[in-house]
Write an enzyme that holds these catalytic residues in place. Structure first.
Site, PDB file in Angstrom:
ATOM      1  N   ASP A  36      13.892 -48.618  -6.389  1.00 32.56           N
ATOM      2  CA  ASP A  36      12.898 -49.032  -5.404  1.00 32.56           C
ATOM      3  C   ASP A  36      12.263 -47.798  -4.781  1.00 32.56           C
ATOM      4  OD1 ASP A  36      12.784 -52.088  -3.841  1.00 32.56           O
ATOM      5  OD2 ASP A  36      11.663 -50.422  -2.978  1.00 32.56           O
ATOM      6  N   ASP A  57       9.110 -45.207  -8.876  1.00 35.80           N
ATOM      7  CA  ASP A  57       7.798 -45.836  -8.943  1.00 35.80           C
ATOM      8  C   ASP A  57       7.665 -46.381 -10.361  1.00 35.80           C
ATOM      9  OD1 ASP A  57       5.153 -46.561  -9.176  1.00 35.80           O
ATOM     10  OD2 ASP A  57       4.335 -44.643  -8.523  1.00 35.80           O
ATOM     11  N   TYR A 159      -3.621 -60.420  -9.002  1.00 38.88           N
ATOM     12  CA  TYR A 159      -2.219 -60.838  -9.060  1.00 38.88           C
ATOM     13  C   TYR A 159      -1.980 -61.772 -10.246  1.00 38.88           C
ATOM     14  CZ  TYR A 159       2.307 -62.538  -7.355  1.00 38.88           C
ATOM     15  OH  TYR A 159       3.638 -62.864  -7.228  1.00 38.88           O
ATOM     16  N   LYS A 163       0.460 -61.120 -13.532  1.00 38.31           N
ATOM     17  CA  LYS A 163       1.576 -62.012 -13.847  1.00 38.31           C
ATOM     18  C   LYS A 163       1.340 -62.761 -15.159  1.00 38.31           C
ATOM     19  CE  LYS A 163       4.018 -60.968 -10.212  1.00 38.31           C
ATOM     20  NZ  LYS A 163       5.302 -60.248 -10.341  1.00 38.31           N
ATOM     21  N   THR A 194      10.467 -64.779   0.695  1.00 40.61           N
ATOM     22  CA  THR A 194      10.576 -63.332   0.544  1.00 40.61           C
ATOM     23  C   THR A 194      10.220 -62.688   1.882  1.00 40.61           C
ATOM     24  OG1 THR A 194       8.274 -63.198  -0.155  1.00 40.61           O
ATOM     25  CG2 THR A 194       9.935 -63.485  -1.892  1.00 40.61           C
TER      26      THR A 194
END
Length: 253
Positions: A36, A57, A159, A163, A194
């Site tokens: 992370d 990254d 996005y 995906k 989340t």
């Protein structure tokens, strides 16, 4: 695959779906490396589960390669990779200030899609050289897509494209990795609790939950982790994208 003493890598492991998955893997005896950019938070989770935190990254070739090497140095080559690192930017193609900045689209693609591929290519190389287990498999890769890959909303062009790319590459990579005994799968979650959604006012959370048929609530990160563990455990599950969304089909906006 039995996870006891097996090495696992979880990207985006500092929080949300990644942290929940890392905890479940560790509970089954896996040696988990949490990758992370937020190393402070990742280190907190790593200490909790007896794993290690590595700055990474995923969209950068050198950073990801160094992270995979560091994880292997600590735990040995990974038999499990779970890609949870990702970002989302809600912007219209044509907004009030004109066309969407190309850099905004590029960044989402680089982190979500290229980042997932980057980790897959780097983790499966040493994975393919491991001794096969009793099941004949050498490892499992699980990536994270989204229901937005199928019914993205207005403002989700970047996005949804990122995906959708993850969904699209799942089967061809699974076919390629079959020769090595590596299974490749993807989870496409719906609306989950989340850190991003948890920061919304309760009224906004309730409004989102009202659109979900059943159960009428936001998903829990542990439910994502539970599916990931089943995918790892079930040797006949391969090349598949599983929607985890309580039958949600998102409206245009």
């Amino acid at each position: 695959m039995q996870l006891k003493n097996q090495a696992a890598i979880v990207t985006g492991g500092a929080s949300g779906l990644g942290a929940a998955t890392a905890r479940r893997l560790a509970a089954q005896g896996a040696k988990v490396a949490l990758l992370d950019l937020n190393t402070t938070l990742a280190d907190t989770v790593a200490k909790e589960i007896g794993g290690i935190a590595i700055s990474c990254d995923v969209s950068d070739a050198a950073s990801a390669e160094a992270a995979v090497v560091a994880a292997a140095k600590a735990h040995g080559p990974a038999r499990v990779l779970v890609n949870c690192a990702g970002i989302g930017v809600a912007k219209r193609v044509i907004g009030r200030d004109g066309p969407m900045a190309l850099g905004d689209f590029d960044k989402v693609i680089r982190v979500n899609l290229i980042g997932s591929f980057n980790m897959i290519r780097l983790a499966t190389d040493p994975m393919s050289k491991l001794e096969p287990l009793e099941t004949g498999e050498r490892g499992v890769v699980i990536s994270t897509a989204s229901v937005a890959a199928y019914d993205g909303q207005i403002g989700q062009s970047a996005y949804s494209a990122s995906k959708g790319g993850i969904v699209g590459m799942t089967l061809p990579i699974a076919r390629e990795m079959a020769q090595f005994g590596i299974r490749v799968l993807t989870i496409a979650p719906g609306l989950f609790m989340t850190p991003l959604l948890a920061g919304l006012p309760q009224e906004a959370q309730d409004s989102l939950a009202a659109a979900i048929p059943f159960p009428r609530r936001l998903g829990h990160a542990d439910e994502f982790a539970s599916l990931a563990l089943h995918m790892i455990d079930n040797p006949y599950l391969n090349g598949e994208v599983v929607r985890l969304d309580a039958s949600l089909r998102m409206a245009p906006r």
